[in-house]
Design an enzyme around this catalytic site. Structure first.
Site, mmCIF file in Angstrom:
data_model
loop_
_atom_site.group_PDB
_atom_site.id
_atom_site.type_symbol
_atom_site.label_atom_id
_atom_site.label_comp_id
_atom_site.label_asym_id
_atom_site.label_seq_id
_atom_site.Cartn_x
_atom_site.Cartn_y
_atom_site.Cartn_z
ATOM 1 C CB ALA A 1 -0.912 0.023 1.219
ATOM 2 C CG ASP A 2 2.221 3.502 -2.930
ATOM 3 O OD1 ASP A 2 3.297 4.100 -3.055
ATOM 4 O OD2 ASP A 2 1.999 2.394 -3.428
ATOM 5 N NE ARG A 3 -1.579 9.522 0.839
ATOM 6 C CZ ARG A 3 -1.111 10.643 1.398
ATOM 7 N NH1 ARG A 3 -1.757 11.208 2.398
ATOM 8 N NH2 ARG A 3 -0.003 11.207 0.941
#
Length: 398
Positions: free
Chosen positions: A277-279
């Site tokens: 996940a990036d965010r």
């Protein structure tokens, strides 16, 4: 963390020196780029790199500026690795400022300005802004009591080094929790086959990895049948990087085209999907590499558990849902040319291109979120109670 020839490392740091693995060259070449001081701005690799950037060709004053260029051009990538590399590049820069003659407040302003500049390099990944926020607090606290600027710089350097060490420990904890939750999926079979997307291993972090770290842990525990990795177009992080890591670690693995994932699931060859996940928004909506949403939809249709593996630093409680996540768009050349925009043209000249780097997977498609503090699950709703999870962690520390 100095370079270890027995393991893959995207970031190699020792006091006053930073080396980044040039991931654009993988898997055919393993080249580390030095970011030591401002004179690196004259090196040929950086001159070429800066000429490719839209607006930073004239920013060649120090490692922080060089690092921003490296982030934009995907020399270093992966949300955790970007945050650590950014913090360390500035640590290298200030380690060279022995002649800095300003006050502690001047030193704090210098550091904060540099951090704010670095945060603009990749807008979707929250880890970089989270790291900057924590480092700003260290800087402000140091400046409040310091009698000289060098004391502020030393406090910053120590904090950045600790971030590097903590990231590796965090990743190994994610791997342990992930392996534990996946072990519960074992039924008649003694082993599991796991599909992953993009690259979330040692090359995307300070070491070990998040989603790929879970696969590493499952392999170590002895119940991995096979890892499947998607090619992850258009930059091919899966075929170039994840496949490279899996082969390096002698983990049984198979590369599949992005468009083959649904067929693979239909044939019953996937027991679980795990991605990074990036965010992550407060409700569990997750921004990750483009194509993740498609995999989640396919997994739900085929009744396959779909997990996200990410450190708590990837969670952004200021966002109520994924609708508020800013999605970065990349250069059209990544689609119109081979090698993620670095090779020959393959698309018709004049065609318009939409090239988002990420998509958002709704929380209702996600089975659980694996963090370094445990697995966040849903309690009868489509959304995750992440605030409650984090609050319980805080209460345990009181």
């Amino acid at each position: 963390m100095e370079r270890n020839n027995n393991s893959l490392q995207s970031i190699c740091y020792s006091s006053g020196s930073l080396q980044l693995l040039d991931q654009r060259k993988l898997p055919l070449e393993v080249i580390y780029l030095d970011i030591k001081d401002a004179t690196d701005g004259c090196s040929s690799w950086l001159t070429n790199l800066s000429q490719q950037c839209d607006s930073i060709g004239h920013y060649l004053a120090g490692p922080a500026q060089l690092l921003r260029s490296a982030i934009r051009e995907m020399v270093v990538r992966g949300a955790p690795a970007i945050a650590i590399a950014a913090a360390l590049s500035l640590a290298v820069e200030v380690s060279k400022l022995q002649a800095f003659d300003g006050t502690p407040d001047n030193a704090a302003s210098f550091l904060i300005e540099k951090l704010e500049y670095l945060v603009t390099s990749r807008p979707t990944a929250v880890n970089l802004s989270d790291a900057a926020t924590k480092l700003k607090e260290v800087i402000s606290n140091a400046a409040a009591t310091a009698k000289e600027a060098q004391s502020v710089f030393r406090a910053y350097i120590e904090a950045a080094k600790i971030m590097l060490e903590d990231d590796v420990a965090s990743n190994k904890a994610i791997g342990s929790y992930g392996a534990r939750v996946l072990q519960h999926l074992l039924k008649d079979s003694k082993r599991l086959s796991i599909l992953t997307h993009c690259n979330t291993g040692s090359l995307a972090t300070a070491g070990y990895g998040t989603a790929l770290g879970v696969i590493r842990a499952v392999h170590t525990e002895g119940f991995l049948e096979r890892a499947y990795c998607t090619e992850t177009r258009p930059f091919n992080q899966g075929s170039r990087l994840t496949a490279f890591e899996l082969v390096h670690d002698k983990i049984p693995a198979t590369l599949v085209a992005d468009s083959a994932a649904a067929a693979l699931m239909k044939e019953g060859r996937v027991d679980a999907v795990i991605v990074g996940a990036d965010r992550v928004a407060a409700n569990g909506d997750t921004a990750n590499k483009i194509g993740t949403y498609s995999l989640a939809l396919c997994a739900m249709y085929h009744n396959i558990p779909f997990y996200v593996a990410a450190p708590l630093t990837s969670i952004d409680l200021s966002l109520s849902s994924g609708k508020e996540i800013v999605i970065e768009e990349r250069s059209p050349m990544e689609l119109t040319h081979t090698r993620g925009g670095l090779g020959e043209q393959v698309a018709a000249s004049g065609i318009s291109v939409w090239n988002p780097a990420f998509d958002v997977t709704p929380a209702n498609l996600i089975t659980g979120i694996v963090t370094e503090k445990g697995v966040i699950t849903k309690t009868g709703t489509d959304a995750f109670e992440i605030r409650h999870f984090i609050q319980n962690l805080a209460n345990r520390l009181v």
